[in-house]
Motif scaffolding. Structure first.
Motif, mmCIF file in Angstrom:
data_model
loop_
_atom_site.group_PDB
_atom_site.id
_atom_site.type_symbol
_atom_site.label_atom_id
_atom_site.label_comp_id
_atom_site.label_asym_id
_atom_site.label_seq_id
_atom_site.Cartn_x
_atom_site.Cartn_y
_atom_site.Cartn_z
ATOM 1 N N TYR A 64 -7.580 -17.492 -7.671
ATOM 2 C CA TYR A 64 -6.004 -18.406 -7.784
ATOM 3 C C TYR A 64 -5.039 -17.949 -8.104
ATOM 4 N N PHE A 65 -4.944 -16.884 -9.104
ATOM 5 C CA PHE A 65 -3.611 -15.586 -8.921
ATOM 6 C C PHE A 65 -3.513 -14.683 -8.205
ATOM 7 N N PRO A 66 -4.065 -15.076 -6.869
ATOM 8 C CA PRO A 66 -4.414 -13.373 -6.276
ATOM 9 C C PRO A 66 -2.873 -12.542 -6.409
ATOM 10 N N VAL A 67 -1.623 -12.617 -6.414
ATOM 11 C CA VAL A 67 -1.280 -11.789 -6.710
ATOM 12 C C VAL A 67 -1.053 -10.792 -7.713
ATOM 13 N N ARG A 68 -0.913 -11.534 -8.644
ATOM 14 C CA ARG A 68 -1.541 -10.389 -10.308
ATOM 15 C C ARG A 68 -2.520 -10.229 -10.363
ATOM 16 N N ALA A 69 -3.729 -10.775 -9.830
ATOM 17 C CA ALA A 69 -4.926 -10.215 -9.644
ATOM 18 C C ALA A 69 -5.023 -8.362 -8.995
ATOM 19 N N ASN B 150 -2.164 -6.605 -8.909
ATOM 20 C CA ASN B 150 -1.841 -5.759 -9.729
ATOM 21 C C ASN B 150 -2.829 -5.199 -10.507
ATOM 22 N N PHE B 151 -2.864 -5.791 -10.796
ATOM 23 C CA PHE B 151 -4.295 -5.693 -12.831
ATOM 24 C C PHE B 151 -4.698 -4.382 -11.568
ATOM 25 N N LEU B 152 -5.304 -4.896 -10.601
ATOM 26 C CA LEU B 152 -6.655 -4.096 -10.316
ATOM 27 C C LEU B 152 -5.803 -2.527 -9.639
ATOM 28 N N ARG B 153 -4.618 -2.641 -8.866
ATOM 29 C CA ARG B 153 -4.538 -1.406 -8.650
ATOM 30 C C ARG B 153 -3.847 -0.639 -9.466
ATOM 31 N N LYS B 154 -3.297 -1.388 -11.183
ATOM 32 C CA LYS B 154 -3.084 -0.482 -12.188
ATOM 33 C C LYS B 154 -4.297 0.437 -12.746
ATOM 34 N N GLN B 155 -5.644 -0.474 -12.497
ATOM 35 C CA GLN B 155 -6.545 0.580 -13.250
ATOM 36 C C GLN B 155 -6.502 1.559 -12.300
ATOM 37 N N VAL B 156 -6.439 0.950 -10.786
ATOM 38 C CA VAL B 156 -7.453 2.657 -10.385
ATOM 39 C C VAL B 156 -6.134 3.586 -10.067
ATOM 40 N N LYS B 157 -4.772 3.210 -10.499
ATOM 41 C CA LYS B 157 -3.669 4.273 -10.478
ATOM 42 C C LYS B 157 -4.146 5.075 -11.883
ATOM 43 N N ARG B 158 -4.414 4.268 -13.215
ATOM 44 C CA ARG B 158 -4.102 5.576 -14.080
ATOM 45 C C ARG B 158 -5.582 6.080 -13.715
ATOM 46 N N GLN B 159 -6.562 5.968 -13.195
ATOM 47 C CA GLN B 159 -7.866 6.873 -12.592
ATOM 48 C C GLN B 159 -7.357 7.690 -12.182
ATOM 49 N N TYR C 129 -5.265 -7.370 1.612
ATOM 50 C CA TYR C 129 -5.445 -9.182 1.562
ATOM 51 C C TYR C 129 -6.110 -9.105 0.055
ATOM 52 N N SER C 130 -6.655 -10.071 -0.117
ATOM 53 C CA SER C 130 -6.231 -10.541 -1.588
ATOM 54 C C SER C 130 -7.993 -9.961 -1.635
ATOM 55 N N PRO C 131 -7.864 -10.025 -3.433
ATOM 56 C CA PRO C 131 -8.718 -9.916 -4.432
ATOM 57 C C PRO C 131 -10.118 -10.786 -3.986
#
Length: 501
Positions: free
Chosen positions: A271-276, A278-287, A302-304
């Motif tokens: 339901y919130f693919p853009v926010r999701a 961004n959230f997942l990519r930020k988690q990846v960036k930190r690691q 593609y969307s999450p």
């Protein structure tokens, strides 16, 4: 092994059953437990084509092979996963399956080396007639034996054990090194100090990279056409409060939370693919290592959850990228040559070994040829009733897990539904039950899978269909599906029959 006495006094395995379960992986063992728990007077057996139980976990032997779902939900509700690590290795899952089969006396019901090649529903007998290839065993030639059963439960998984998906890789035949598919990993493959290229971006590739680095590969490059969404899952030990709580409560709590939170994450992604994203990519960036670029290697097109979300325990995939021996290249293949892969960008990847981690060969109902009174049934033209039975096929349950959650959650709801159907059939004197869909419901077709992964899209035409309402809808999520399995109207979409035999 169950059997009957023959004229010479020896015991011969019985071939007539109330219930036969095909496959002894997670689904088959789960179904066997539900049958013997709820239908204690039923005579049943499990037919397994391989030499041992385990299914996927028996076959897959590539380095680092592990679950792509947490074991608190991929494991059985009736025998909870007690270890604190949610992501488990293939070996530990096999040990868990063997322990479960021993603990609940299921192993004696398994007949290994029994491959079902055909099943024909005989209306005159109100039973399934199965052609089963047995052997070869010690001092035994392969033979075909006929089995009979009132009910047939297919726990055969969703892919072919006999042949992997053949990806279209231009010039692959030109390569002079070794080509390996993870589904058939050579037992003694020597990759120490060698250059490897792993083609793929799914769970298998994400698993292979850290395992290969840890075991001495010279260098390994993941070559992906498009990235996947990847999420790290902590392999944490027991929480402080667990030592004060009874074990039964801790295990139930973990199973509940590992069911609920991924479900909420899934709907957040839908339901919130853009926010999701961004959230997942930020988690990846930190690691990622500080100098490792996020784009294009971790920017899926593609969307999450349009494709399955990949999990990695404690971020091991991201950590291996800091070793200097693991690399990621996002590009397309122009041509495979004798000593490597030429890319569309003009670059070349040198390789001693190429691993084609390009997906599985999707297959419904274990490739068994199904027919009714000798007439072949086209599975792709059928509709799924509660995602568990197919129109035109009486007394047949097909176990399908979740595409977007642990497989066993879906297989358990299906098995609970099957034993409820069989119990209702026995108590009311029915000899068969078959789903029947109205012409109106046939008009609105929904695909059986919400995912658009290549290996799924390539086989959509061979999959049965779903509808948009009532018992023909795809599954919603576990808590609703579990309630429906236990409480749904057994006359909705089903035709019950009493036939004298």
């Amino acid at each position: 092994m169950d059997g009957h006495a023959t004229a010479n006094g020896h015991t011969s395995p019985s071939t007539h059953f109330d219930v036969l379960i095909i496959g002894s992986g997670l689904s088959g063992i789960n179904a066997a437990y539900r049958v013997q728990e709820s239908l204690p007077d039923s005579n049943f057996a499990i037919l397994e084509a391989r030499h041992e139980l385990g299914g996927t976990w028996s076959q897959f032997r590539y380095p680092g092979v592990r679950s792509d779902s947490d074991l608190h939900t991929l494991g059985f509700q009736f025998n909870p996963w007690k270890a604190s690590n949610p992501i488990a290795s293939g070996d530990s899952i096999m040990e868990y399956l063997n322990d479960t089969a021993d603990k609940f006396d299921i192993k004696r019901k398994i007949r290994c080396g029994h491959k079902v090649v055909g099943a024909d529903w005989r209306s005159s007998d109100q039973r399934w007639r199965l052609d089963v290839q047995i052997g070869p065993g010690e001092g035994q030639e392969a033979q075909t034996v006929v089995y009979w059963t009132k009910w047939l439960i297919m726990g055969t998984g969703y892919y072919s054990y006999d042949a992997p998906m053949q990806a279209d890789i231009p010039g692959l035949q030109n390569f002079k090194g070794q080509i390996v598919h993870p589904q058939y990993w050579p037992e003694n493959l020597d990759y120490k100090d060698k250059k490897m290229v792993v083609i793929g971006s799914g769970a298998t590739a994400i698993t292979l990279l850290p395992a290969l680095v840890d075991s001495g590969v010279g260098s390994v490059t993941q070559l992906q056409r498009s990235p996947s969404y990847i999420m790290s899952l902590p392999q944490e030990g027991p929480a402080w409060w667990e030592k004060y709580a009874p074990q039964w409560f801790v295990l139930r709590y973990k199973r509940f939370m590992f069911t609920l939170i991924p479900t909420l994450l899934y709907y957040f992604c839908v339901y919130f693919p853009v926010r999701a994203s961004n959230f997942l990519r930020k988690q990846v960036k930190r690691q990622l290592p500080a100098d490792f670029p996020l784009d294009p290697h971790f920017k899926p097109g593609y969307s999450p959850w349009q494709q399955r979300l990949c999990l990695c325990p404690d971020g091991d995939y991201f950590k291996c990228l800091a070793s200097g021996r693991a690399h990621v290249v996002t590009d397309t293949i122009k041509n495979v040559v004798a000593d490597g892969i030429e890319l569309t960008s003009g670059n070349k990847l040198d390789a001693d070994i190429i691993v084609t981690a390009t997906g599985l060969n999707l297959r419904f109902l274990g490739g068994v040829a199904l027919s009714v009174d000798g007439k072949k049934v086209d599975v792709a033209s059928q509709h799924l009733w509660r995602f568990s039975m197919l129109t035109s096929l009486p007394n047949l349950g097909n176990i399908i897990g979740y595409w977007n959650a642990s497989w066993t959650l879906g297989s358990d709801t299906a098995s609970r539904l099957f034993v409820r159907l069989i119990k209702h059939q026995n108590e009311n004197g029915y000899t068969s039950v078959v789903p029947e869909i109205s012409e109106a419901d046939k008009q609105n077709v929904v695909l059986a899978s919400p995912l658009n992964s290549t290996y799924i899209k390539s086989k959509l035409d061979s999959m049965p269909k779903c509808g948009t309402r009532g018992p023909w809808r795809p599954r919603d999520f576990y808590f609703v599906d579990k309630w429906r399995a236990e409480k749904c109207d057994l006359n909705d979409g089903l035709k019950w029959k009493k036939v004298s035999t």
